[in-house]
Design a protein around this motif. Sequence first.
Motif, PDB file in Angstrom:
ATOM      1  N   HIS A 110       0.834  -1.207   0.000  1.00  0.00           N
ATOM      2  CA  HIS A 110       0.000   0.000   0.000  1.00  0.00           C
ATOM      3  C   HIS A 110       0.867   1.255   0.000  1.00  0.00           C
ATOM      4  CE1 HIS A 110      -3.734  -2.135   0.599  1.00  0.00           C
ATOM      5  NE2 HIS A 110      -3.213  -2.794   1.628  1.00  0.00           N
ATOM      6  N   ARG A 111       0.232   2.376  -0.325  1.00  0.00           N
ATOM      7  CA  ARG A 111       0.889   3.682  -0.259  1.00  0.00           C
ATOM      8  C   ARG A 111      -0.136   4.675   0.262  1.00  0.00           C
ATOM      9  NH1 ARG A 111       5.361   5.826  -1.959  1.00  0.00           N
ATOM     10  NH2 ARG A 111       5.505   8.054  -2.207  1.00  0.00           N
ATOM     11  N   ILE A 112       0.283   5.508   1.211  1.00  0.00           N
ATOM     12  CA  ILE A 112      -0.588   6.518   1.799  1.00  0.00           C
ATOM     13  C   ILE A 112      -0.217   7.877   1.239  1.00  0.00           C
ATOM     14  CG2 ILE A 112      -1.363   7.625   3.930  1.00  0.00           C
ATOM     15  CD1 ILE A 112      -0.214   5.134   5.414  1.00  0.00           C
ATOM     16  N   THR A 113      -1.235   8.665   0.912  1.00  0.00           N
ATOM     17  CA  THR A 113      -1.037  10.056   0.531  1.00  0.00           C
ATOM     18  C   THR A 113      -1.880  10.898   1.480  1.00  0.00           C
ATOM     19  OG1 THR A 113      -0.762   9.447  -1.787  1.00  0.00           O
ATOM     20  CG2 THR A 113      -1.209  11.770  -1.319  1.00  0.00           C
ATOM     21  N   LEU A 114      -1.241  11.879   2.098  1.00  0.00           N
ATOM     22  CA  LEU A 114      -1.931  12.809   2.981  1.00  0.00           C
ATOM     23  C   LEU A 114      -2.044  14.142   2.259  1.00  0.00           C
ATOM     24  CD1 LEU A 114      -3.110  13.568   5.751  1.00  0.00           C
ATOM     25  CD2 LEU A 114      -0.765  14.117   6.472  1.00  0.00           C
ATOM     26  N   LEU A 115      -3.271  14.580   2.015  1.00  0.00           N
ATOM     27  CA  LEU A 115      -3.517  15.865   1.367  1.00  0.00           C
ATOM     28  C   LEU A 115      -3.829  16.899   2.440  1.00  0.00           C
ATOM     29  CD1 LEU A 115      -5.890  14.670  -1.498  1.00  0.00           C
ATOM     30  CD2 LEU A 115      -3.438  15.095  -1.646  1.00  0.00           C
ATOM     31  N   GLY A 116      -3.149  18.021   2.380  1.00  0.00           N
ATOM     32  CA  GLY A 116      -3.367  19.082   3.359  1.00  0.00           C
ATOM     33  C   GLY A 116      -2.858  20.393   2.815  1.00  0.00           C
ATOM     34  N   LYS A 117      -2.567  21.312   3.734  1.00  0.00           N
ATOM     35  CA  LYS A 117      -1.961  22.581   3.342  1.00  0.00           C
ATOM     36  C   LYS A 117      -1.245  23.165   4.544  1.00  0.00           C
ATOM     37  CE  LYS A 117      -5.662  25.854   4.229  1.00  0.00           C
ATOM     38  NZ  LYS A 117      -6.490  26.915   3.692  1.00  0.00           N
ATOM     39  N   PRO A 118      -0.294  24.043   4.303  1.00  0.00           N
ATOM     40  CA  PRO A 118       0.434  24.660   5.402  1.00  0.00           C
ATOM     41  C   PRO A 118      -0.512  25.439   6.315  1.00  0.00           C
ATOM     42  CG  PRO A 118       1.543  25.074   3.311  1.00  0.00           C
ATOM     43  CD  PRO A 118       0.214  24.458   2.990  1.00  0.00           C
ATOM     44  N   GLY A 119      -0.221  25.388   7.619  1.00  0.00           N
ATOM     45  CA  GLY A 119      -1.004  26.147   8.586  1.00  0.00           C
ATOM     46  C   GLY A 119      -2.285  25.466   9.036  1.00  0.00           C
ATOM     47  N   CYS A 120      -2.498  24.242   8.629  1.00  0.00           N
ATOM     48  CA  CYS A 120      -3.713  23.487   8.972  1.00  0.00           C
ATOM     49  C   CYS A 120      -3.418  22.631  10.200  1.00  0.00           C
ATOM     50  CB  CYS A 120      -4.117  22.625   7.773  1.00  0.00           C
ATOM     51  SG  CYS A 120      -5.334  21.354   8.127  1.00  0.00           S
ATOM     52  N   HIS A 121      -4.035  22.963  11.344  1.00  0.00           N
ATOM     53  CA  HIS A 121      -3.728  22.216  12.568  1.00  0.00           C
ATOM     54  C   HIS A 121      -4.239  20.777  12.515  1.00  0.00           C
ATOM     55  CE1 HIS A 121      -7.832  23.498  13.550  1.00  0.00           C
ATOM     56  NE2 HIS A 121      -7.848  22.516  14.423  1.00  0.00           N
ATOM     57  N   LEU A 122      -5.355  20.538  11.839  1.00  0.00           N
ATOM     58  CA  LEU A 122      -5.825  19.160  11.677  1.00  0.00           C
ATOM     59  C   LEU A 122      -4.854  18.345  10.826  1.00  0.00           C
ATOM     60  CD1 LEU A 122      -9.676  19.617  11.129  1.00  0.00           C
ATOM     61  CD2 LEU A 122      -8.502  18.847  13.203  1.00  0.00           C
ATOM     62  N   CYS A 123      -4.216  19.021   9.857  1.00  0.00           N
ATOM     63  CA  CYS A 123      -3.217  18.351   9.012  1.00  0.00           C
ATOM     64  C   CYS A 123      -2.005  17.951   9.850  1.00  0.00           C
ATOM     65  CB  CYS A 123      -2.799  19.251   7.856  1.00  0.00           C
ATOM     66  SG  CYS A 123      -4.167  19.725   6.778  1.00  0.00           S
ATOM     67  N   ASP A 168      -2.060  17.164  13.034  1.00  0.00           N
ATOM     68  CA  ASP A 168      -2.473  15.992  13.801  1.00  0.00           C
ATOM     69  C   ASP A 168      -2.483  14.741  12.919  1.00  0.00           C
ATOM     70  OD1 ASP A 168      -2.861  17.747  15.921  1.00  0.00           O
ATOM     71  OD2 ASP A 168      -5.050  17.784  15.711  1.00  0.00           O
ATOM     72  N   ALA A 169      -3.022  14.870  11.720  1.00  0.00           N
ATOM     73  CA  ALA A 169      -3.096  13.741  10.797  1.00  0.00           C
ATOM     74  C   ALA A 169      -1.706  13.252  10.418  1.00  0.00           C
ATOM     75  CB  ALA A 169      -3.881  14.138   9.542  1.00  0.00           C
ATOM     76  N   ARG A 170      -0.788  14.176  10.199  1.00  0.00           N
ATOM     77  CA  ARG A 170       0.587  13.822   9.827  1.00  0.00           C
ATOM     78  C   ARG A 170       1.220  12.942  10.904  1.00  0.00           C
ATOM     79  NH1 ARG A 170       2.435  18.491   9.991  1.00  0.00           N
ATOM     80  NH2 ARG A 170       1.755  19.063   7.877  1.00  0.00           N
ATOM     81  N   GLU A 171       0.998  13.272  12.163  1.00  0.00           N
ATOM     82  CA  GLU A 171       1.564  12.483  13.262  1.00  0.00           C
ATOM     83  C   GLU A 171       1.044  11.052  13.237  1.00  0.00           C
ATOM     84  OE1 GLU A 171       1.167  14.256  17.117  1.00  0.00           O
ATOM     85  OE2 GLU A 171       1.823  16.212  16.392  1.00  0.00           O
ATOM     86  N   VAL A 172      -0.261  10.890  13.031  1.00  0.00           N
ATOM     87  CA  VAL A 172      -0.862   9.559  12.998  1.00  0.00           C
ATOM     88  C   VAL A 172      -0.359   8.776  11.788  1.00  0.00           C
ATOM     89  CG1 VAL A 172      -3.020   8.256  12.802  1.00  0.00           C
ATOM     90  CG2 VAL A 172      -2.919  10.285  14.264  1.00  0.00           C
ATOM     91  N   VAL A 173      -0.387   9.399  10.625  1.00  0.00           N
ATOM     92  CA  VAL A 173       0.052   8.719   9.399  1.00  0.00           C
ATOM     93  C   VAL A 173       1.519   8.322   9.510  1.00  0.00           C
ATOM     94  CG1 VAL A 173       0.502   9.038   6.929  1.00  0.00           C
ATOM     95  CG2 VAL A 173      -1.702   9.741   7.899  1.00  0.00           C
ATOM     96  N   ALA A 174       2.358   9.219   9.978  1.00  0.00           N
ATOM     97  CA  ALA A 174       3.789   8.913  10.100  1.00  0.00           C
ATOM     98  C   ALA A 174       4.030   7.756  11.064  1.00  0.00           C
ATOM     99  CB  ALA A 174       4.554  10.152  10.555  1.00  0.00           C
ATOM    100  N   ARG A 175       3.312   7.747  12.168  1.00  0.00           N
ATOM    101  CA  ARG A 175       3.482   6.680  13.157  1.00  0.00           C
ATOM    102  C   ARG A 175       3.042   5.328  12.581  1.00  0.00           C
ATOM    103  NH1 ARG A 175       1.326   8.983  17.218  1.00  0.00           N
ATOM    104  NH2 ARG A 175      -0.828   8.430  16.801  1.00  0.00           N
ATOM    105  N   ILE A 199      -9.853  18.904   4.037  1.00  0.00           N
ATOM    106  CA  ILE A 199      -8.509  18.570   4.516  1.00  0.00           C
ATOM    107  C   ILE A 199      -8.475  18.443   6.034  1.00  0.00           C
ATOM    108  CG2 ILE A 199      -7.285  19.476   2.537  1.00  0.00           C
ATOM    109  CD1 ILE A 199      -6.639  21.940   4.283  1.00  0.00           C
ATOM    110  N   PRO A 200      -7.614  17.584   6.517  1.00  0.00           N
ATOM    111  CA  PRO A 200      -6.750  16.683   5.768  1.00  0.00           C
ATOM    112  C   PRO A 200      -7.525  15.500   5.183  1.00  0.00           C
ATOM    113  CG  PRO A 200      -6.505  16.264   8.101  1.00  0.00           C
ATOM    114  CD  PRO A 200      -7.429  17.445   7.969  1.00  0.00           C
ATOM    115  N   VAL A 201      -7.071  15.045   4.049  1.00  0.00           N
ATOM    116  CA  VAL A 201      -7.659  13.891   3.383  1.00  0.00           C
ATOM    117  C   VAL A 201      -6.581  12.814   3.280  1.00  0.00           C
ATOM    118  CG1 VAL A 201      -8.695  13.033   1.244  1.00  0.00           C
ATOM    119  CG2 VAL A 201      -9.242  15.343   2.054  1.00  0.00           C
ATOM    120  N   THR A 202      -6.951  11.609   3.653  1.00  0.00           N
ATOM    121  CA  THR A 202      -6.030  10.480   3.559  1.00  0.00           C
ATOM    122  C   THR A 202      -6.457   9.584   2.404  1.00  0.00           C
ATOM    123  OG1 THR A 202      -5.842  10.531   5.971  1.00  0.00           O
ATOM    124  CG2 THR A 202      -4.969   8.603   4.860  1.00  0.00           C
TER     125      THR A 202
END
Length: 78
Positions: free
Chosen positions: A2-15, A17-24, A52-55
């Motif tokens: 599988h491959r994960i793509t996280l869609l977001g934008k700079p300055g997005c606090h939900l992004c 949070d999502a980045r931390e979960v996806v990275a872990r 956003i964020p969209v996984t």
Amino acid sequence: MHRITLLGKPGCHLCDDAREVVARVAGELGVPWEEVSIESSAELTEKYWEMIPVTLIDGVQHDFWRVDEARLRAALEA
């Protein structure tokens, strides 16, 4: 694999949070992932700006707004 793509934008606090979960989860399961700013394309901005964020998993939308860690793990282990 599988491959994960996280869609977001700079300055997005939900992004953030999502980045931390996806990275872990990706790190623990050995799944490659990338982050793409919706600001990189007018098409992405138009399609996802309210979500956003969209996984994405393998290019298919999996989640938006929040990443549920258990749900993400289950999808990747299937």
